[in-house]
Design a protein around this motif. Structure first.
Motif: not given
Length: 131
Positions: A25, A27-28, A68, A71, A113
């Protein structure tokens, strides 16, 4: 000769982690990882003996469009009694090697992460395992 004849103890295929089912995943909203198309390899480690398994195949790639983090979820635990940790290695931003060591988690954890932090080391190509 067959693989069984060349490798009667099944050393080449023993304890190779799988990344089937692992989700990535992008993510920013947090992290310092540069934009790019990343994939990951994992290996199992034993915190007492220092033994490390061959690495997995690469995960499917995930594009990070801005600075970012990525994950990883659904990580598969190591075989009990053999390994107790999972090591995570990230590709370069273009999806190629070298794979940089970015984390080590307990074998019971199923997510990690990658916020852009690197540990000290890269994954040697000769450790790439056979699925």
């Amino acid at each position: 000769k067959s693989l069984a004849e060349l490798d009667p103890n099944n050393t080449l295929q023993r304890d190779v982690p799988t990344v089937l089912g692992v989700s990535l995943w992008a993510e920013t909203f947090a992290g310092t990882l540069a934009p790019g198309s990343y994939n990951y390899r994992i290996s199992y480690a034993n915190s007492v003996t220092g033994a490390v398994s061959p690495s997995s195949d690469p995960t499917i790639p995930r594009i990070l469009s801005g600075i970012g983090q990525i994950r990883l979820t659904n990580l598969v635990p190591p075989p009990p009694g053999v390994f107790d940790q999972i090591r995570i290695y990230r590709s370069a931003a273009d999806g190629s090697g070298p794979y940089t060591w970015v984390g080590e988690i307990a074998g019971t954890d199923t997510s990690f992460t990658d916020d852009g932090t690197n540990l000290d080391g890269t994954l040697a190509p000769e450790t790439f395992g056979l699925p």
